[in-house]
Design a protein around this motif. Sequence first.
Motif, PDB file in Angstrom:
ATOM      1  N   LYS A   1       5.522  10.786   6.111  1.00 47.47           N
ATOM      2  CA  LYS A   1       4.604  10.139   5.270  1.00 47.47           C
ATOM      3  C   LYS A   1       3.894   8.124   5.863  1.00 47.47           C
ATOM      4  O   LYS A   1       2.699   8.210   5.871  1.00 47.47           O
ATOM      5  CB  LYS A   1       4.883   9.935   4.200  1.00 47.47           C
ATOM      6  CG  LYS A   1       5.674  10.608   3.597  1.00 47.47           C
ATOM      7  CD  LYS A   1       6.690  11.083   2.699  1.00 47.47           C
ATOM      8  CE  LYS A   1       6.969  12.002   2.007  1.00 47.47           C
ATOM      9  NZ  LYS A   1       8.151  11.892   0.274  1.00 47.47           N
ATOM     10  N   ARG A   2       4.759   7.737   6.252  1.00 49.52           N
ATOM     11  CA  ARG A   2       4.144   6.232   6.675  1.00 49.52           C
ATOM     12  C   ARG A   2       3.236   6.536   7.552  1.00 49.52           C
ATOM     13  O   ARG A   2       1.600   6.151   7.616  1.00 49.52           O
ATOM     14  CB  ARG A   2       5.023   5.097   7.239  1.00 49.52           C
ATOM     15  CG  ARG A   2       4.681   4.005   7.801  1.00 49.52           C
ATOM     16  CD  ARG A   2       6.058   2.845   7.900  1.00 49.52           C
ATOM     17  NE  ARG A   2       5.236   1.788   8.421  1.00 49.52           N
ATOM     18  CZ  ARG A   2       6.310   0.493   8.684  1.00 49.52           C
ATOM     19  NH1 ARG A   2       8.066   0.953   8.949  1.00 49.52           N
ATOM     20  NH2 ARG A   2       5.844   0.007   8.878  1.00 49.52           N
ATOM     21  N   LEU A   3       3.338   7.285   8.546  1.00 48.43           N
ATOM     22  CA  LEU A   3       2.149   7.384   9.446  1.00 48.43           C
ATOM     23  C   LEU A   3       1.372   7.987   9.296  1.00 48.43           C
ATOM     24  O   LEU A   3       0.068   7.312   9.577  1.00 48.43           O
ATOM     25  CB  LEU A   3       2.330   8.567  10.455  1.00 48.43           C
ATOM     26  CG  LEU A   3       1.868   8.452  11.613  1.00 48.43           C
ATOM     27  CD1 LEU A   3       1.763   7.722  12.674  1.00 48.43           C
ATOM     28  CD2 LEU A   3       2.382   9.793  12.755  1.00 48.43           C
ATOM     29  N   LYS A   4       0.638   8.865   8.377  1.00 51.70           N
ATOM     30  CA  LYS A   4      -0.125   9.595   7.418  1.00 51.70           C
ATOM     31  C   LYS A   4      -1.258   7.853   6.872  1.00 51.70           C
ATOM     32  O   LYS A   4      -2.306   8.304   7.309  1.00 51.70           O
ATOM     33  CB  LYS A   4       0.515  10.637   6.729  1.00 51.70           C
ATOM     34  CG  LYS A   4      -0.908  11.433   6.057  1.00 51.70           C
ATOM     35  CD  LYS A   4      -0.455  12.590   5.090  1.00 51.70           C
ATOM     36  CE  LYS A   4      -2.073  13.056   4.776  1.00 51.70           C
ATOM     37  NZ  LYS A   4      -1.459  14.795   4.041  1.00 51.70           N
ATOM     38  N   ARG A   5      -0.061   7.524   6.145  1.00 50.74           N
ATOM     39  CA  ARG A   5      -0.166   6.438   4.330  1.00 50.74           C
ATOM     40  C   ARG A   5      -1.628   5.344   5.949  1.00 50.74           C
ATOM     41  O   ARG A   5      -2.040   4.369   5.342  1.00 50.74           O
ATOM     42  CB  ARG A   5       0.305   5.930   4.329  1.00 50.74           C
ATOM     43  CG  ARG A   5       0.117   4.562   3.344  1.00 50.74           C
ATOM     44  CD  ARG A   5       1.177   4.485   2.447  1.00 50.74           C
ATOM     45  NE  ARG A   5       2.396   3.855   2.516  1.00 50.74           N
ATOM     46  CZ  ARG A   5       3.827   5.176   3.300  1.00 50.74           C
ATOM     47  NH1 ARG A   5       4.035   4.928   2.516  1.00 50.74           N
ATOM     48  NH2 ARG A   5       3.859   3.497   3.641  1.00 50.74           N
ATOM     49  N   THR A   6      -0.359   5.116   7.418  1.00 50.78           N
ATOM     50  CA  THR A   6      -0.940   4.052   7.379  1.00 50.78           C
ATOM     51  C   THR A   6      -1.565   4.086   9.026  1.00 50.78           C
ATOM     52  O   THR A   6      -1.704   3.022   9.599  1.00 50.78           O
ATOM     53  CB  THR A   6       0.058   2.756   7.778  1.00 50.78           C
ATOM     54  OG1 THR A   6       1.149   3.091   8.658  1.00 50.78           O
ATOM     55  CG2 THR A   6       0.359   2.348   6.381  1.00 50.78           C
ATOM     56  N   GLY A   7      -1.119   4.937   9.569  1.00 55.77           N
ATOM     57  CA  GLY A   7      -1.685   5.422  11.060  1.00 55.77           C
ATOM     58  C   GLY A   7      -0.639   4.467  11.929  1.00 55.77           C
ATOM     59  O   GLY A   7      -1.093   4.964  13.263  1.00 55.77           O
ATOM     60  N   SER A   8       0.455   4.567  11.494  1.00 54.95           N
ATOM     61  CA  SER A   8       1.446   3.434  12.651  1.00 54.95           C
ATOM     62  C   SER A   8       2.402   3.780  12.488  1.00 54.95           C
ATOM     63  O   SER A   8       3.067   3.481  11.227  1.00 54.95           O
ATOM     64  CB  SER A   8       0.912   2.076  12.639  1.00 54.95           C
ATOM     65  OG  SER A   8       0.921   1.075  11.607  1.00 54.95           O
TER      66      SER A   8
END
Length: 58
Positions: free
Chosen positions: A51-58
Amino acid sequence: MVEWHPSKYSRAQLEERRLAATPWLQEGKHSQQEIAQHFGVSVHTVSNWKKRLKRTGS
């Protein structure tokens, strides 16, 4: 021989582990269960990382 694992990790170590898992999440070749087992975390943690990767890209 059993590999030693600390009982507590520093914030830097936790972040390093999350970042190491990022390519696995981006590739989409591994299930969340496989990633969790490889990095020694729960499937819930992998879900949060995703979820964090999708939201922030990292």
